[in-house]
Design an enzyme around this catalytic site. Structure first.
Site, mmCIF file in Angstrom:
data_model
loop_
_atom_site.group_PDB
_atom_site.id
_atom_site.type_symbol
_atom_site.label_atom_id
_atom_site.label_comp_id
_atom_site.label_asym_id
_atom_site.label_seq_id
_atom_site.Cartn_x
_atom_site.Cartn_y
_atom_site.Cartn_z
ATOM 1 N N LYS A 169 -3.472 8.074 -4.512
ATOM 2 C CA LYS A 169 -3.835 7.052 -3.526
ATOM 3 C C LYS A 169 -4.250 7.695 -2.205
ATOM 4 O O LYS A 169 -5.187 7.231 -1.541
ATOM 5 C CB LYS A 169 -2.670 6.091 -3.305
ATOM 6 C CG LYS A 169 -2.397 5.153 -4.470
ATOM 7 C CD LYS A 169 -3.576 4.227 -4.775
ATOM 8 C CE LYS A 169 -3.778 3.174 -3.716
ATOM 9 N NZ LYS A 169 -4.863 2.202 -4.086
ATOM 10 N N TYR A 217 1.209 9.636 -8.257
ATOM 11 C CA TYR A 217 0.686 8.330 -7.836
ATOM 12 C C TYR A 217 0.278 8.350 -6.369
ATOM 13 O O TYR A 217 -0.867 8.027 -6.017
ATOM 14 C CB TYR A 217 1.714 7.230 -8.077
ATOM 15 C CG TYR A 217 1.449 5.986 -7.259
ATOM 16 C CD1 TYR A 217 0.267 5.266 -7.409
ATOM 17 C CD2 TYR A 217 2.378 5.536 -6.307
ATOM 18 C CE1 TYR A 217 0.002 4.138 -6.644
ATOM 19 C CE2 TYR A 217 2.126 4.410 -5.549
ATOM 20 C CZ TYR A 217 0.941 3.715 -5.711
ATOM 21 O OH TYR A 217 0.675 2.613 -4.947
ATOM 22 N N THR A 273 -1.195 2.232 -0.009
ATOM 23 C CA THR A 273 0.262 2.135 -0.038
ATOM 24 C C THR A 273 0.890 2.983 1.056
ATOM 25 O O THR A 273 0.288 3.967 1.509
ATOM 26 C CB THR A 273 0.792 2.613 -1.401
ATOM 27 O OG1 THR A 273 2.218 2.728 -1.364
ATOM 28 C CG2 THR A 273 0.233 3.986 -1.761
ATOM 29 N N ASP A 274 2.108 2.628 1.448
ATOM 30 C CA ASP A 274 2.819 3.462 2.422
ATOM 31 C C ASP A 274 3.306 4.769 1.808
ATOM 32 O O ASP A 274 3.706 5.696 2.525
ATOM 33 C CB ASP A 274 3.983 2.698 3.055
ATOM 34 C CG ASP A 274 5.041 2.238 2.055
ATOM 35 O OD1 ASP A 274 4.877 2.461 0.839
ATOM 36 O OD2 ASP A 274 6.036 1.634 2.501
ATOM 37 N N GLU A 275 3.263 4.884 0.475
ATOM 38 C CA GLU A 275 3.757 6.096 -0.172
ATOM 39 C C GLU A 275 2.898 7.316 0.131
ATOM 40 O O GLU A 275 3.332 8.449 -0.085
ATOM 41 C CB GLU A 275 3.895 5.875 -1.677
ATOM 42 C CG GLU A 275 4.932 4.810 -2.022
ATOM 43 C CD GLU A 275 5.334 4.826 -3.483
ATOM 44 O OE1 GLU A 275 5.406 5.914 -4.074
ATOM 45 O OE2 GLU A 275 5.581 3.736 -4.023
#
Length: 364
Positions: free
Chosen positions: A169, A165, A139-141
């Site tokens: 990741k 989260y 994810t870009d997060e």
């Protein structure tokens, strides 16, 4: 150009939102074989794969990615050429209220998958060993948030995760790169922006707003709704993922984005406008769906802006999104309005309890 021989792909989390889109694409648009490995947690729904379930090129294994013995068995029995690892806990708010599940699934589960893949790959020889690859979907997060209005996440952006989260990741991304460098396991990594489209579990912003609106329920917006996200239609993402899995260069990372930056408030107002047109019979007491917008306390550590520079995947692999936000969001609203049966079946008691605990108790 010669057609690529059919491969056998092991897709983890294939009953989830993005995973099911990947499997539908593989079965409907390619000749490849698919093994779907999914634990079937609250967000896993085999109804999302009903259209391909009868294919002789599709197989399902109900397995927890943290169960090393079962994961090893799946590798032994199905002999995959490629692994597409999507299985993950993915909702930020859930990670804040209960981080343990995210650590277990996203970190430990990814470790189990990497070790199973390494042991399996080590035993392969010749062409089978040469074509094997582990594709980790992230994810870009993991990059945190962007300060300027013109900055974009690139594949070289330093990691700065903000939530349990995104930290979990980021941890799994680091594990994948370590297995590539230390053990030479062939890997590729992709980091994507916010996905939307059909079959998305109704805790996420877009389906939540659509379903709450037609039911006459409040449309919860965190803070002022000024958080900016880059929106990517899930079928565009599925095409990109398959392209990277099959054609990406070993050890490389590819960012995937939709070139559609919108604030959360813009997204909600767009959904309301489309619903005003497509479902003009408004719930009692309102004349426009926008009247249901309710501002709630912001989530802790909420990132303000994400935006992807997707020039590398376009330049190196020739992928660009087919959908604009305007075309994709309208199709999404139409899908949810036309598929009330799927929505009803997925809205379990656990989902209703989650909505109550997360939004109803926040207040304005």
């Amino acid at each position: 150009m010669a057609q690529m021989p059919a491969r056998r792909l092991l897709v983890t989390g294939g009953a989830g939102f993005i995973g099911s889109a990947v499997i539908r694409y593989l079965i409907n648009e390619t000749d490849h074989h698919v093994v779907n490995l999914d634990k079937l947690t609250y967000a896993g729904n085999l109804e999302s794969l009903a259209a391909v379930d009868g294919s002789e090129r599709y197989a399902f294994e109900r397995v927890d990615i943290c169960d090393q013995a079962e994961v090893d068995r799946v590798f032994r029995e199905h002999h995959p050429d490629l692994v597409m690892h999507l299985a993950a806990e993915s909702h930020v708010d859930r990670s804040i209220s209960g981080p343990a599940e995210f650590i277990q699934t996203n970190i430990t589960g990814s470790y189990v998958m990497l070790e199973a893949a390494r042991q399996y790959w080590s035993g392969l020889e010749g062409p089978a060993k040469a074509r094997f690859r582990f594709h980790h979907i992230s994810t870009d997060e993991v990059y945190g948030d962007l300060e300027g209005t013109d900055d974009l996440f690139t594949e070289e952006t330093p990691y700065a995760p903000s939530s349990p989260y995104s930290a979990s990741k980021a941890s799994s991304d680091h594990l994948v790169r370590a297995w590539n460098r230390t053990y030479r396991l062939p890997v590729v990594i992709t980091n994507c922006s916010n996905n939307y489209g059909p079959y998305q579990f109704p805790e996420k912003l877009i389906p939540l707003v659509i379903l709450n609106a037609v039911a006459g329920k409040p449309l919860p917006i965190y803070g002022k709704g000024d958080q900016i996200r880059d929106w990517l239609q899930v079928e565009d993402h599925a095409r990109a993922l398959v392209k990277v899995a099959l054609e990406g260069r070993d050890g490389e990372t590819y960012n995937i984005g939709g070139h559609n930056e919108k604030t959360n408030l813009e997204v909600v107002k767009t959904l309301c406008s489309i619903l005003d047109e497509l479902r003009p019979e408004h719930p009692e007491g309102i004349q426009r769906y926008e009247e249901l917008i309710t501002y709630v306390a912001d989530r802790p550590g909420h990132d303000l802006r994400y935006a992807i520079d997707a020039s590398k995947i376009e330049r190196d692999l020739g992928w660009t999104p087919d959908e604009t936000f305007e075309s994709g969001i309208r199709k999404t609203v139409e899908w949810y309005l036309d598929n009330a049966g799927w929505v009803e079946n997925v809205a379990s008691g656990e989902y209703r309890k989650w909505i109550e605990s997360n939004y109803d108790k926040r207040g304005g």
